[in-house]
Design a protein around this motif. Structure first.
Motif, PDB file in Angstrom:
ATOM      1  N   THR A 287       0.864  -1.190   0.000  1.00 40.18           N
ATOM      2  CA  THR A 287       0.000   0.000   0.000  1.00 40.18           C
ATOM      3  C   THR A 287       0.900   1.240   0.000  1.00 40.18           C
ATOM      4  OG1 THR A 287      -0.005   0.223   2.408  1.00 40.18           O
ATOM      5  CG2 THR A 287      -1.702  -1.208   1.448  1.00 40.18           C
ATOM      6  N   LYS A 288       0.309   2.381  -0.240  1.00 41.75           N
ATOM      7  CA  LYS A 288       1.090   3.618  -0.222  1.00 41.75           C
ATOM      8  C   LYS A 288       1.664   3.907   1.156  1.00 41.75           C
ATOM      9  CE  LYS A 288      -0.982   5.928  -4.126  1.00 41.75           C
ATOM     10  NZ  LYS A 288      -2.261   6.495  -4.564  1.00 41.75           N
ATOM     11  N   GLU A 289       1.063   3.291   2.171  1.00 39.58           N
ATOM     12  CA  GLU A 289       1.553   3.486   3.539  1.00 39.58           C
ATOM     13  C   GLU A 289       2.633   2.458   3.896  1.00 39.58           C
ATOM     14  OE1 GLU A 289      -1.868   3.177   2.848  1.00 39.58           O
ATOM     15  OE2 GLU A 289      -1.859   5.361   2.594  1.00 39.58           O
ATOM     16  N   GLY A 290       2.913   1.536   2.963  1.00 33.13           N
ATOM     17  CA  GLY A 290       3.999   0.598   3.208  1.00 33.13           C
ATOM     18  C   GLY A 290       3.585  -0.732   3.794  1.00 33.13           C
ATOM     19  N   LYS A 291       2.296  -1.041   3.791  1.00 31.66           N
ATOM     20  CA  LYS A 291       1.868  -2.363   4.264  1.00 31.66           C
ATOM     21  C   LYS A 291       2.005  -3.351   3.116  1.00 31.66           C
ATOM     22  CE  LYS A 291       0.197  -5.568   6.825  1.00 31.66           C
ATOM     23  NZ  LYS A 291       1.199  -6.437   6.224  1.00 31.66           N
ATOM     24  N   LEU A 292       2.725  -4.440   3.344  1.00 28.67           N
ATOM     25  CA  LEU A 292       2.929  -5.438   2.291  1.00 28.67           C
ATOM     26  C   LEU A 292       1.619  -6.092   1.908  1.00 28.67           C
ATOM     27  CD1 LEU A 292       6.185  -7.359   3.353  1.00 28.67           C
ATOM     28  CD2 LEU A 292       5.888  -5.892   1.340  1.00 28.67           C
ATOM     29  N   LEU A 293       1.411  -6.218   0.598  1.00 24.51           N
ATOM     30  CA  LEU A 293       0.217  -6.888   0.094  1.00 24.51           C
ATOM     31  C   LEU A 293       0.569  -8.182  -0.620  1.00 24.51           C
ATOM     32  CD1 LEU A 293      -1.533  -3.733  -1.432  1.00 24.51           C
ATOM     33  CD2 LEU A 293      -2.166  -4.928   0.690  1.00 24.51           C
ATOM     34  N   ALA A 294       1.723  -8.186  -1.276  1.00 24.21           N
ATOM     35  CA  ALA A 294       2.109  -9.366  -2.065  1.00 24.21           C
ATOM     36  C   ALA A 294       3.618  -9.551  -2.006  1.00 24.21           C
ATOM     37  CB  ALA A 294       1.672  -9.179  -3.516  1.00 24.21           C
ATOM     38  N   LEU A 295       4.016 -10.813  -1.932  1.00 24.57           N
ATOM     39  CA  LEU A 295       5.446 -11.144  -1.933  1.00 24.57           C
ATOM     40  C   LEU A 295       5.649 -12.416  -2.741  1.00 24.57           C
ATOM     41  CD1 LEU A 295       8.402 -11.401  -1.102  1.00 24.57           C
ATOM     42  CD2 LEU A 295       7.677 -11.924   1.219  1.00 24.57           C
ATOM     43  N   ARG A 296       6.410 -12.269  -3.830  1.00 23.02           N
ATOM     44  CA  ARG A 296       6.762 -13.446  -4.631  1.00 23.02           C
ATOM     45  C   ARG A 296       8.278 -13.561  -4.656  1.00 23.02           C
ATOM     46  NH1 ARG A 296       3.700 -13.362  -9.400  1.00 23.02           N
ATOM     47  NH2 ARG A 296       2.551 -15.259  -8.911  1.00 23.02           N
ATOM     48  N   HIS A 297       8.753 -14.765  -4.459  1.00 27.50           N
ATOM     49  CA  HIS A 297      10.201 -15.033  -4.438  1.00 27.50           C
ATOM     50  C   HIS A 297      10.427 -16.299  -5.264  1.00 27.50           C
ATOM     51  CE1 HIS A 297      14.048 -15.420  -1.658  1.00 27.50           C
ATOM     52  NE2 HIS A 297      14.332 -15.522  -2.940  1.00 27.50           N
ATOM     53  N   GLU A 298      10.959 -16.115  -6.471  1.00 33.35           N
ATOM     54  CA  GLU A 298      11.234 -17.254  -7.347  1.00 33.35           C
ATOM     55  C   GLU A 298      12.737 -17.388  -7.502  1.00 33.35           C
ATOM     56  OE1 GLU A 298       7.671 -16.954 -10.568  1.00 33.35           O
ATOM     57  OE2 GLU A 298       9.164 -15.370 -10.648  1.00 33.35           O
ATOM     58  N   TYR A 299      13.272 -18.510  -7.099  1.00 31.72           N
ATOM     59  CA  TYR A 299      14.730 -18.617  -7.185  1.00 31.72           C
ATOM     60  C   TYR A 299      15.165 -19.797  -8.048  1.00 31.72           C
ATOM     61  CZ  TYR A 299      14.602 -22.390  -3.666  1.00 31.72           C
ATOM     62  OH  TYR A 299      14.350 -23.549  -2.980  1.00 31.72           O
ATOM     63  N   LEU A 300      16.322 -19.606  -8.627  1.00 30.54           N
ATOM     64  CA  LEU A 300      17.016 -20.670  -9.360  1.00 30.54           C
ATOM     65  C   LEU A 300      18.396 -20.799  -8.757  1.00 30.54           C
ATOM     66  CD1 LEU A 300      16.218 -19.531 -13.023  1.00 30.54           C
ATOM     67  CD2 LEU A 300      15.167 -21.464 -11.823  1.00 30.54           C
ATOM     68  N   ASN A 301      18.842 -22.034  -8.583  1.00 27.93           N
ATOM     69  CA  ASN A 301      20.264 -22.217  -8.266  1.00 27.93           C
ATOM     70  C   ASN A 301      20.780 -23.361  -9.112  1.00 27.93           C
ATOM     71  OD1 ASN A 301      18.863 -23.958  -5.814  1.00 27.93           O
ATOM     72  ND2 ASN A 301      20.815 -24.874  -6.438  1.00 27.93           N
ATOM     73  N   ASN A 302      22.018 -23.240  -9.552  1.00 26.96           N
ATOM     74  CA  ASN A 302      22.546 -24.328 -10.363  1.00 26.96           C
ATOM     75  C   ASN A 302      22.854 -25.535  -9.493  1.00 26.96           C
ATOM     76  OD1 ASN A 302      25.258 -22.834  -9.568  1.00 26.96           O
ATOM     77  ND2 ASN A 302      25.785 -24.927 -10.154  1.00 26.96           N
ATOM     78  N   THR A 303      22.743 -26.705 -10.075  1.00 26.99           N
ATOM     79  CA  THR A 303      23.233 -27.901  -9.405  1.00 26.99           C
ATOM     80  C   THR A 303      24.137 -28.623 -10.398  1.00 26.99           C
ATOM     81  OG1 THR A 303      22.617 -29.859  -8.135  1.00 26.99           O
ATOM     82  CG2 THR A 303      21.234 -29.334 -10.042  1.00 26.99           C
ATOM     83  N   SER A 304      24.660 -29.771  -9.992  1.00 28.15           N
ATOM     84  CA  SER A 304      25.569 -30.514 -10.870  1.00 28.15           C
ATOM     85  C   SER A 304      24.751 -31.433 -11.779  1.00 28.15           C
ATOM     86  CB  SER A 304      26.556 -31.307 -10.028  1.00 28.15           C
ATOM     87  OG  SER A 304      25.858 -32.317  -9.326  1.00 28.15           O
ATOM     88  N   MET A 305      25.415 -32.248 -12.573  1.00 24.46           N
ATOM     89  CA  MET A 305      24.703 -33.097 -13.529  1.00 24.46           C
ATOM     90  C   MET A 305      23.989 -34.264 -12.837  1.00 24.46           C
ATOM     91  SD  MET A 305      25.133 -31.326 -16.116  1.00 24.46           S
ATOM     92  CE  MET A 305      24.436 -32.263 -17.470  1.00 24.46           C
ATOM     93  N   LEU A 306      24.489 -34.725 -11.694  1.00 28.17           N
ATOM     94  CA  LEU A 306      23.887 -35.878 -11.028  1.00 28.17           C
ATOM     95  C   LEU A 306      23.201 -35.548  -9.709  1.00 28.17           C
ATOM     96  CD1 LEU A 306      26.548 -38.718 -11.502  1.00 28.17           C
ATOM     97  CD2 LEU A 306      24.390 -38.416 -12.723  1.00 28.17           C
ATOM     98  N   ASP A 307      23.659 -34.518  -9.033  1.00 26.68           N
ATOM     99  CA  ASP A 307      23.146 -34.232  -7.691  1.00 26.68           C
ATOM    100  C   ASP A 307      21.981 -33.247  -7.760  1.00 26.68           C
ATOM    101  OD1 ASP A 307      25.466 -35.546  -6.118  1.00 26.68           O
ATOM    102  OD2 ASP A 307      26.436 -34.260  -7.596  1.00 26.68           O
ATOM    103  N   ASP A 308      21.009 -33.459  -6.876  1.00 28.55           N
ATOM    104  CA  ASP A 308      19.866 -32.544  -6.797  1.00 28.55           C
ATOM    105  C   ASP A 308      20.083 -31.638  -5.605  1.00 28.55           C
ATOM    106  OD1 ASP A 308      18.490 -33.675  -9.000  1.00 28.55           O
ATOM    107  OD2 ASP A 308      17.878 -35.341  -7.717  1.00 28.55           O
ATOM    108  N   PHE A 309      20.765 -30.539  -5.831  1.00 25.36           N
ATOM    109  CA  PHE A 309      21.085 -29.644  -4.726  1.00 25.36           C
ATOM    110  C   PHE A 309      20.208 -28.417  -4.765  1.00 25.36           C
ATOM    111  CE2 PHE A 309      23.164 -26.288  -2.442  1.00 25.36           C
ATOM    112  CZ  PHE A 309      23.672 -26.918  -1.327  1.00 25.36           C
ATOM    113  N   ASP A 310      19.335 -28.307  -3.766  1.00 22.50           N
ATOM    114  CA  ASP A 310      18.436 -27.157  -3.662  1.00 22.50           C
ATOM    115  C   ASP A 310      19.005 -26.196  -2.629  1.00 22.50           C
ATOM    116  OD1 ASP A 310      16.420 -25.337  -3.294  1.00 22.50           O
ATOM    117  OD2 ASP A 310      14.830 -26.830  -2.985  1.00 22.50           O
ATOM    118  N   GLU A 311      19.413 -25.018  -3.073  1.00 28.12           N
ATOM    119  CA  GLU A 311      19.986 -24.042  -2.143  1.00 28.12           C
ATOM    120  C   GLU A 311      18.948 -23.594  -1.109  1.00 28.12           C
ATOM    121  OE1 GLU A 311      22.974 -22.927  -1.513  1.00 28.12           O
ATOM    122  OE2 GLU A 311      22.553 -21.134  -0.347  1.00 28.12           O
ATOM    123  N   GLY A 312      17.681 -23.626  -1.481  1.00 21.87           N
ATOM    124  CA  GLY A 312      16.635 -23.282  -0.507  1.00 21.87           C
ATOM    125  C   GLY A 312      16.575 -21.804  -0.175  1.00 21.87           C
TER     126      GLY A 312
END
Lengths: 745, 329
Positions: A287-312
């Motif tokens: 809002t114009k007063e600074g109250k949060l209305l929406a928050l989206r956080h989409e992240y990508l992190n690289n991993t290796s060819m065999l391991d499933d590493f999620d940085e979280g």
């Protein structure tokens, strides 16, 4: 749970292992030497993707002192760990030399063992490897990712709320690959005795390390012992075993000799993990007063060819602020790079860099003080988990205390407006958070006839002060002086203790030590009452007290009783011991229904000389809410060290991958820049020191990671305030600063 | 590292008589490093640490003679150097770390080799390795299309863009030092500007020394009366890093006008970069920001950036301006 003001719990206590380290007597893994020990040096792939077509070891094998060359053709059976077995977590899915496929530059393709390190090094350079090259993907940017994204957390309707929000931030923040650079390099010294093996390791978790090695080597668990008496830090890079440990073990078994394998600094950049690159899209609506209305956080992190590493990266996002509409998603594109690994504050540290940078930009968009924006959106309950209460949350006090100590009210928000000694000052701030969990732990406490007290636990001190915490708790419980307390850690043959990761050791071990001490005292009291020739013989148990190492009747002075050593002597016993346990938070009914986290606030000042594009972090005020602080000296050291690492993250650190080969091309400490002493700002660390009632004995949550969280976002905000340049891809470089429109003070 | 013969020379004559293929070793802070990386593969090392070249002496002409074996620390803290050649002391102290400076020598630092990451790769210049014309002429230059943020913008060629890494040499270039040598053919004096070579088509040839020739002294001319000298080094972190841009200035101002100016730059050139263009732009001009900026523009007029190091052009200009300001204040 509460402690008296003169208690050793909460008092700055010098490390009990300090003299061992300053005199060089402390034995680190690579310090172990055994009769007949051979030395191993690995050969790394010089391509990032392909197959080994020929591996010619003839020259190497004919060189002086060479005993053995191991590779995929002769390694013999090694095994993967059971997927999902949390007691045996490995760093890489693939076991070493499992096949002839190369999936990243530097991957071990052979190991040479020789009489001396020099001979092994020379022979390793003589191993000739030919490859069938395949196209490698070492592209740094991850934005071409088209796959599925996993939803980490969501509530409300973030699309609609963001669309409708009158004030928005919509930006992407990038953190580069960072490499753990503990001063002690990874090493394995392996010694077999028949079908039993002992590994002297650089490990942040000896119990897990043993379980992994047993599975990888195909041995019964009880045949494997892992020892890490001291660690020259790890930063997460030494949490789980890396392939070189199994390679050294196989070599030692084949040769029937002890073998030492030590990584070089160069190998540290390709073979033992790194914090992956992250690209994080943040959308904030308010809002114009600074109250949060929406928050989206989409992240990508690289991993290796065999391991499933999620940085979280979304670890802290869902609960930090009050916002009705939220979505966090993540995905892990594959690259021909080594396996990533947790690095100090995994997930939350890069995640909070993005989220808090977004919050700082939102404050600017609102023309609002970024401190007030945080206070306005402080969460009362954990909105990501059915509004459950926080066990102990003092983020607001962290922010307000930090602001006061820093002098935030003197901030002039106009860019480049603040001056000091002919330089422009920039001020920035950010909030911080880190998860808290209590892991299971067993500790054995033992009273000895020689008047000493001993505690044993299969955890380890990675340089943070864990030895000292054990001694502090025992002193608190028994009054036995610190110099008569022996703390035995770092050995998988000890009672099972937690891994040194996630800031979880302190909170996990305290209950077990205290419980063990209470139980051992009880046994001592029983023994005193049952032993002839002691002043307490025949006394009813409930009338026996224990004060400062002496057992006596409750209604009499301690001096009237007997010291525990005399009781053991009278009973003709060398010792009496008892076990103590920590119940993990997930099995503790008291912790159910609570959201457990630590909090912090970071305030950063930078000094900017626009004429020469020189910017340095000059001052940091950090306020930390991590529950009860057991040893303020060690804790402040952890947080200040983390702040320095934050300066590195913000201003210096980046592993560069040569695009033609996939090699980390700046893989040394001259070209990969970490902060030096001269880069260390003036650091003011404050602990709020509120015991967390849900964490159990003393109420500590641990401090290893939290000091790093938020620092980079506060730095980039300060950089913007000083220079007007908004850096959204770390680290901040002179190249960025040269874009500033301010060219003189 | 390959096996080598090690001998200790008790005199300059003995050192000069060493077998061909051998290298002199002084502090070893560059050479041993490069031997471990297989960049240097000498068949022998002649240890010159016993040679009587470890003194700093005043010359009859009022100049200073610095023995090739004088350690960087000793030179930096030498009272004469601090008083009359401040730029040299400042340059030395901005380089490396105290431990390295305690070992590194004056002669050795003249011969310090580039920090180009490709040059320092063990396999560079070999088949399958990165191209490096310094390591193997004709093998190419991987830095042209690679990680070249630290590389040079002045004095480059299409064969090599490696930066000369020394801070000390930048100060010596501005001080117009001369280098004394002794070799199989006798003694000679080399002007500082003629000592280091730009890469051209032969980047493997880095200096004017002939095989077996030994640096014995560096001579500094008599200090310029009334002049002030300053070294400024700009880099990513506050210590223990090579320059992104640096500048050494010796300048004298009388009546608001610049009457003497020597300007050299580091971190941007393939050799310690003396800028006669900047000096010409300064001589006789008013000592003000406009003059300094003109001089800086002149100094970087021929700069040729490669990919990531484009920022060095502007950074070096700012470095020159600031150093001139400090030296004329």
């Amino acid at each position: 749970m509460s402690t008296s003001p003169d208690s050793i719990i909460g008092r700055a206590t010098p490390r009990i292992d300090g003299p061992l380290k300053t005199t060089g007597a402390a034995e680190y893994a690579a310090d172990f030497h055994f009769e007949g020990m051979a030395h191993a040096v690995t050969v790394g792939a010089t391509i990032a993707s392909g197959r080994i077509t020929k591996l010619d070891t003839a020259t190497a094998e004919s060189m002086p002192g060479v005993l053995l060359v191991l590779h995929h053709g002769n390694i013999g059976p090694l095994y993967r760990t059971v997927p999902g077995d949390d007691s045996a977590t490995n760093s890489e899915v693939r076991s070493p030399f499992e096949d002839e496929v190369v999936r990243h530059w530097g991957q071990h393709v052979a190991v040479v063992v020789a009489e001396t390190l020099e001979q092994a090094t020379a022979a390793a350079a003589a191993v000739k490897v030919e490859y069938a090259l395949e196209a490698a993907n070492v592209r740094l940017k991850l934005d071409d990712f088209k796959g599925e994204r996993k939803t980490i957390s969501d509530r409300g309707d973030v699309d609609q709320a963001f669309d409708d929000a009158p004030v928005k931030v919509d930006q992407t923040y990038v953190t580069p690959v960072e490499t753990h650079n503990p001063i002690e390099m990874h090493a394995s010294v392996v010694r077999w005795d028949g079908d039993r093996v002992t590994l002297y390791e650089t490990s942040q978790g000896v119990m897990n390390h043993r379980a992994v090695m047993a599975q990888v080597l195909g041995l019964p668990l009880e045949n494997v012992r892992v020892v890490t008496r001291f660690l020259g830090s790890g930063f997460g890079g030494k949490l789980f075993p890396w392939p070189h440990a199994a390679m050294a073990a196989v070599a030692a078994r084949k040769l029937n000799r002890p073998v030492k394998l030590s990584m070089t600094r160069r190998m540290m950049f390709s073979n033992v993990g790194y914090r992956p690159r992250t690209e994080q899209h943040i959308q904030l609506g308010a809002t114009k007063e600074g109250k949060l209305l929406a928050l989206r956080h989409e992240y990508l992190n690289n991993t290796s060819m065999l391991d499933d590493f999620d940085e979280g990266c979304g670890e802290a996002t869902p609960y930090l602020y009050s916002v009705a509409n939220l979505e966090v998603t993540g995905a892990q594109p594959r690259r021909n790079m080594g396996a990533p690994m947790w690095m100090r504050g995994p997930g939350a540290v890069p995640g909070l860099y993005a989220l808090e940078s977004g919050m700082n930009e939102l404050a600017d968009a609102l023309d609002m003080d970024p401190l007030q924006l945080r206070l306005k959106n402080d969460a009362e309950k954990d909105e990501s988990h059915d509004n459950i209460p926080f066990s102990s949350r003092h983020l607001r006090e962290c922010l307000e205390t930090g602001a006061k100590k820093f002098g935030w009210e003197r901030r002039n928000a106009a860019i480049g407006s603040m001056r000091k000694d002919g330089k422009i000052l920039g001020w920035g701030m950010a909030a911080a958070s880190w998860v808290a969990v209590r892991l299971p732990c067993t500790a054995t406490v033992e009273f000895c006839a020689n008047g000493r007290l001993c505690v044993r636990c299969g955890t380890q001190d990675i340089g943070t002060g864990t030895y000292t915490i054990f001694a502090q708790v025992l002193h608190e419980k028994t009054g036995v002086p610190l110099d008569r307390i022996d703390v035995i850690l770092g050995d998988s043959s000890l009672p099972s203790g937690p891994m040194s990761g996630g800031s979880m050791v302190t909170g996990s071990v305290l209950n077990a030590i205290a419980d063990g001490a209470n139980n051992a005292i009880k046994r001592l009291q029983q023994l005193a009452a049952a032993t002839e020739g002691t002043p307490l013989h025949g006394a009813k148990l409930e009338t026996v007290a224990f004060t400062e190492g002496r057992l006596h009747l409750k209604d009499q002075e301690a001096s009237s009783g007997a010291h525990f050593a005399d009781i053991l002597g009278a009973a003709k016993l060398s010792r009496i011991s008892a076990e103590g346990k920590t119940v993990p938070t997930w099995e503790d009914p008291k912790s159910k229904g609570f959201s457990l986290h630590s909090y912090g606030a970071q305030f950063v000042e930078v000094e900017w000389e626009p004429e020469i594009a020189k910017l340095r972090v000059s001052r940091v005020v950090t306020v930390i809410d991590a529950g009860k602080i057991i040893n303020p000296a060690a804790a402040a050291n952890q947080v200040a060290g983390a702040v320095v690492m934050g300066v590195g993250m913000g201003m210096l650190e980046e592993t560069r991958y040569e695009q033609r080969t996939g090699q980390p091309i700046n893989g040394n400490l001259a070209d990969y820049l970490v902060a030096t002493c001269a880069d260390t700002p003036d650091i003011d660390v404050t602990f709020l020191d509120y015991p967390d009632p849900i964490m159990g004995e003393y109420g500590a949550r641990g401090v290893g990671e939290i000091g790093l969280a938020g620092v980079a976002a506060a730095i980039t905000a300060a950089v913007h305030h000083a220079t007007g340049v908004r850096v959204r891809e770390l680290p901040v470089r002179i190249e960025h600063l040269l874009e500033s429109k301010i060219v003189s003070v | 590292m390959q096996t080598f013969q090690y001998t200790k020379a008790a005199s300059i004559d003995k050192a000069l008589g060493a077998a061909s293929g051998a290298k002199f070793i002084a502090g070893g802070t560059t050479l041993v490093d490069l031997m471990k990386l297989s960049v240097e593969k000498p068949s022998g090392l002649v240890d010159i640490n016993l040679l009587p070249l470890d003194k700093v002496e005043t010359l009859p002409n009022g100049g200073l003679r610095i023995g090739a074996m004088v350690r960087n620390s000793d030179l930096a803290w030498n009272a004469e150097v601090q008083k009359n050649y401040a730029v040299l002391s400042q340059a030395l102290l901005s380089g490396a770390s105290p431990q390295l400076r305690n070992m590194a020598t004056t002669g050795g630092n003249l011969l310090q080799r580039t920090r180009c990451v490709y040059f320092r790769e063990p396999s560079a210049g070999t088949p399958g390795g990165y191209g490096c014309n310094k390591r193997t002429p004709g093998s190419g230059c991987a830095a042209m299309e690679g990680f070249n943020r630290m590389h040079a913008v002045l004095g480059t060629s299409d064969k090599c863009i490696a930066t000369h890494p020394s801070d000390m040499c930048v100060a010596m270039a501005a001080l117009e030092a001369t280098i004394q040598t002794e070799g199989p053919k006798g003694k000679r004096t080399i002007a500082f500007a003629d000592f280091h070579k730009v890469p051209g088509d032969t980047p493997h040839l880095e200096n004017a020394l002939e095989p077996g020739e030994l640096v014995t002294y560096v001579d500094l001319p008599k200090p310029v009366e009334g002049a002030k000298s300053v070294y400024l080094k700009l880099r990513d972190r506050a210590s223990y890093e090579f320059a992104l841009a640096s500048c050494a200035v010796v300048a004298k101002v009388e009546g608001g006008r610049i009457r003497y100016a020597r300007v050299a730059m580091g971190g941007v050139g393939t050799k310690p970069w003396r800028s006669h263009e900047a000096e010409a732009a300064l001589m006789g001009k008013a000592a003000n920001a406009e003059t300094f900026r003109h001089a800086a523009e002149a100094a970087l007029k021929d700069a040729k950036p490669h990919g990531e190091n484009a920022f060095k052009v502007e950074l070096a200009k700012r470095c020159v301006v600031r150093t001139l300001k400090m030296a004329t204040a």
